[in-house]
Every structure is written in C-alpha cells, then in structure tokens.
Design a protein around this motif. Structure first.
Motif, PDB file in Angstrom:
ATOM      1  N   ASN A 121       0.850  -1.191   0.000  1.00 39.72           N
ATOM      2  CA  ASN A 121       0.000   0.000   0.000  1.00 39.72           C
ATOM      3  C   ASN A 121       0.883   1.237   0.000  1.00 39.72           C
ATOM      4  N   TYR A 122       0.546   2.182  -0.843  1.00 39.69           N
ATOM      5  CA  TYR A 122       1.331   3.396  -1.024  1.00 39.69           C
ATOM      6  C   TYR A 122       0.386   4.594  -0.997  1.00 39.69           C
ATOM      7  N   ILE A 157      -0.197   2.705   5.865  1.00 37.92           N
ATOM      8  CA  ILE A 157       0.502   3.043   4.625  1.00 37.92           C
ATOM      9  C   ILE A 157       1.797   3.758   4.990  1.00 37.92           C
ATOM     10  N   ASP A 202       4.750   4.017   2.891  1.00 35.64           N
ATOM     11  CA  ASP A 202       5.489   4.625   1.770  1.00 35.64           C
ATOM     12  C   ASP A 202       4.652   5.762   1.202  1.00 35.64           C
ATOM     13  N   VAL A 203       4.994   6.994   1.579  1.00 33.78           N
ATOM     14  CA  VAL A 203       4.188   8.170   1.235  1.00 33.78           C
ATOM     15  C   VAL A 203       5.015   9.114   0.380  1.00 33.78           C
ATOM     16  N   ASN A 204       4.427   9.562  -0.735  1.00 36.87           N
ATOM     17  CA  ASN A 204       5.061  10.522  -1.629  1.00 36.87           C
ATOM     18  C   ASN A 204       4.212  11.781  -1.673  1.00 36.87           C
ATOM     19  N   LEU A 242       5.711   5.603  -8.716  1.00 31.18           N
ATOM     20  CA  LEU A 242       4.767   4.498  -8.870  1.00 31.18           C
ATOM     21  C   LEU A 242       5.343   3.334  -9.665  1.00 31.18           C
ATOM     22  N   LYS A 266       5.997  -0.625  -8.737  1.00 33.41           N
ATOM     23  CA  LYS A 266       5.255  -1.004  -7.540  1.00 33.41           C
ATOM     24  C   LYS A 266       4.040  -1.838  -7.918  1.00 33.41           C
ATOM     25  N   VAL A 300      -2.464   2.232  -4.399  1.00 34.04           N
ATOM     26  CA  VAL A 300      -2.013   3.572  -4.064  1.00 34.04           C
ATOM     27  C   VAL A 300      -3.219   4.420  -3.671  1.00 34.04           C
TER      28      VAL A 300
END
Length: 457
Positions: A3-4, A45, A47-49, A90, A93, A97
């Motif tokens: 999950n991102y 979650i 991995d956060v961008n 992305l 992956k 998301v």
C-alpha cells in the motif's frame, strides 16, 4: 503487493491570500498536509510521496521530518497531471495507491481503513470516497450501476435527472497501481482548461471493463480548505472531534468550546481542564492533572496530580504533585521535580529543579541545577548572563536562599547552606554556612532636612 500513498500538495491556494503554502496552514496546531500524512501512516501506509509545486521549499521543510519522498509538479495542469508527475514513484510497484489531497485534513483513519478493506474485498481497480449531501450544487455526481460506480458527472454536464443525484465525489481515491499507470497514459486534456483530470481515469477504467467502487463517508471528512473561512470551519470540526475523544476517555472539560487541544496531545484519565487552556504539540498530561483557567502548555510532559494555574510551560517536564502558578513561566529545557512549588511570577529557564523545592514567588532561575528541598525566598535572581556568555549556578539539597538574593553565576551554594536576605553572592557558599554579601548599612542623621534647606528636595 503493498500500500502506497500520494498526497497532492502542489496547489497555489490563491484564495488563502497568504505567503504560506495553503497545505501548511494549521488546523488544531498541525499543518494540514501533515494531518493527511499522519492519517496515512496510522492506516498502515508507510510509503508516502508528497507531490509539491508552488511553495515546494516550504512544504518540504515542514514535512521532511515525516520521512516522505517527493515528486515535483512544475506546472499546474490538473490533478491527473499531478499524479503523472509521480510516475517515477509508482513505477515498479505492485499493490494499491491512495491518492489524497493535502488540503483536506479532516479525513479519519477509520475511513481510510474502510476504503482499503472495501477495495481489496471487492476486487476493485479503483475505489472512490464519496458523500451524500442535500445540496450537491457544484459537485461531481456519482452515477452507480448497482454497487459499482458507472461514472462521475461534472455538475455543468448533468442532465435534469442527474442533477437529482446526491452522492458526490470527494476527490480521494484508491487505485491499483499498475492499472492507474496504464490509464494515466490515456489521459487527454481536451477541455476548456486544457488540464488533465484524475476523474477521467475512472471513465477510462470503466471503458476497459474494470470494477470501480465507492465508500460513503460524512461530508465533514471530505471538506477541502480553500479560504480562511474554510480553515476556521475545519478547525471547529476537528477541535470538537478532539475534545469529544478526550471526554469519552475520562477527561473533564469544564467548557469544551473554550478549550483548545492539539491533535497529538495525550491526556490521562480524571484530568480536569477549566476554560481557556491551550495544549499544543506533543504535550502529554498524566492522570488527575488540574488545569485551572488560562494556561498554555507546548510540547511538555506533565506528570500525575500536577496543578497548573494561569501559566506558560514550553518544552519542559513537570513531575508528580507539583503546583505551577499562577502566572509562572517555565521556558524550554526545564525539568521540574516532584512535589515542587513554582509560584506566582516565577520564571524558570533551562534549569533542573529537584523534588520538594519551593520557589514561591517573584524569582528568576536560569541555567541552574537546583537540588531537593531547597527554599527560594521572594525576589531571588539567578544572574546567569554577563552580556556575552551564560554561566551555570548550582544550589545543592536543603539550601535556603534568602529574599532578594542575587546569585552571580558561576557559583555554587552547597548543601544545607543559607544566604542572607539582600545578598549578592559572587563566591561559593560552603555546606552548612551562612553567606552574607551585602554592604554595611549607614544612617546619615539630618540628611533630609539639609537637602530641603539646599533646595534640592
């Protein structure tokens, strides 16, 4: 599979009329974008961008402590374009998301968790967050086919029948990463604004026969903040939510409407908070704390059974059964022990105060190490600054500092020593001694009459 999250934080926010990036305006003491990042993390979650653009330096500075990565949207060409700018994040992956906006801080962990669960169990390629509202004017309508979403219809494109739909798009989504990347390549900007819309991805996915679902939540959770009025509305909603949480967990708020508690504050059971108190940052209150009116406590740890009255405590720790105030000021990096009295008009700066010590009134203590069961008389000043450097003062256990004493640092008052009232102490006072450091009194008889006769009085 993972999950991102992508957080959209590139908007200019002109309607805020501010030099500060819109997503950095605070709600209950925390930047809006950091509310959203924290909710992603609480929802599992990691991995956060963050997609940045306007004011990107500000946003990066305020979010970097949360261990996020960044993508940059140099031109503002729509939400679909913003996600395209995160293509490098992305690619490669596999999984889901979440795409949320950095100006919608009221989203809750339970809602994100419900979206993730529904998305996985329903086998959806996309899941929308929606709300049902009585007056949906201006919002994109959700048209369903059974439990699935058929399409999103912009208000201006609605037929008379479609205008009657009351389920609206919140602009927050979950996507299968690989299907999202494939659909983004098919986005067009053949609209009046010449922008790429993320909502068009839904139509593209439906055209490919993919399943699109939706989770309904309360409208308040989906509110975006575009103006100072919206900011105040979000503040009121979140403050009510925070205060309700604490009251339901055993905290008494005498007047919730005038009690301001930050989003990350922790409060123990049976604590009583009177009106006009402000608790900010990472403050932690223990059990049975009493906050009488008009205090501000920031990033501090307050232990069990402490009483605070009309005082300010910043980035410090206060031990059990200590009383602070009224009108005390505890400045950063101070550690106050247990059963201490910090009384009226006392200021403590970057000092350690031992258990059982009494600093009852009108005293300044800075850069000092104070032992246990010390008594400070009224008007004591620790003189820690010579105009260039700060120096340390040590007052050992059971010392007694007489009224109106100046302790000129660096100096030590040893265990059990006394200082005479009115002394200016420049040398160490040995253990068990009385330090007297004041000029001998001289009385000049007849001086007043002579002054009158000279015409100077």
């Amino acid at each position: 599979m993972g999950n991102y999250a992508l957080i959209l934080a590139a908007g200019e926010g002109k309607r805020m009329k501010s030099e500060t990036s819109k997503v950095l305006h605070q709600v209950c003491g925390k930047e809006m974008v950091n509310h959203v990042i924290d909710i992603m993390r609480k929802s599992g979650i990691q991995d956060v961008n963050v997609i940045v653009g306007n004011g990107k330096e500000q946003v990066i500075e305020k979010t970097k402590s949360r261990d996020v990565s960044y993508s940059v949207q140099e031109e503002q060409l729509g939400t679909g374009h913003a996600v395209l700018c995160a293509k490098a994040f992305l690619e490669g992956k596999v999984g889901t998301v979440a795409i949320f906006t950095g100006d919608a801080p009221l989203i809750q962990e339970s809602t994100v968790a419900s979206m993730l669960k529904n998305h996985a169990e329903g086998g959806f390629s996309a899941t929308l967050l929606t709300s049902v509202i009585e007056n949906p004017t201006g919002y994109g309508r959700i048209q369903r086919e059974g439990e699935e979403v058929a399409r999103i219809i912009e208000h201006k494109d609605c037929s008379p029948e479609e205008l009657l739909l009351k389920e609206v798009n919140a602009g927050m989504y979950l996507f299968d990463v690989e299907e999202l990347l494939a659909s983004l390549q098919m986005l067009k900007n053949n609209n009046a604004q010449k922008e790429y819309y993320l909502t068009d991805v839904i139509e593209i996915m439906r055209g490919k026969g993919l399943k699109v679902g939706a989770v309904i939540t309360e409208f308040d959770e989906t509110r975006g903040v575009n103006t100072r009025v919206h900011l105040a509305e979000a503040e009121a909603i979140m403050r009510r939510r925070i205060n309700t949480f604490h009251m339901e967990n055993g905290v008494t708020l005498v007047d919730p409407q005038s009690t301001y508690i930050g989003a990350d504050v922790v409060i123990g059971q049976d604590t009583v908070i009177y009106p006009n108190n402000l608790l900010e940052g990472k403050t932690v209150l223990g059990k049975r704390v009493t906050l009488y009116p008009n205090s501000r406590i920031v990033d501090s740890q307050i232990a069990d059974d402490v009483t605070v009255t009309s005082s300010v405590i910043l980035e410090s720790a206060v031990g059990k059964k200590t009383s602070v105030g009224p009108f005390a000021y505890i400045r950063p990096q101070s550690v106050i022990g247990e059963e201490v009295k910090v009384g009226d008009f006392v200021e403590i700066k970057k000092s350690t105060i031992g258990n059982g010590t009494k600093i009852s009134h009108l005293t300044y203590i800075g850069d000092a190490e104070v032992g246990e069961h010390v008594n400070f008389g009224c008007g004591t000043v620790v003189v820690n600054y010579d105009g260039k450097n700060k120096f340390k003062t040590v007052v050992e256990d059971h010392a007694f500092i007489g009224c109106n004493t100046n302790l000129i640092a660096p100096v030590t008052v040893h265990e059990g020593a006394f200082t005479a009232a009115g002394s200016t102490v420049t040398e160490d006072v040995p253990a068990g001694s009385l330090g007297i450091a004041r000029a001998k009194q001289v009385n000049k008889e007849g001086w007043v009459q002579k002054r009158k006769e000279s015409g100077k009085y």
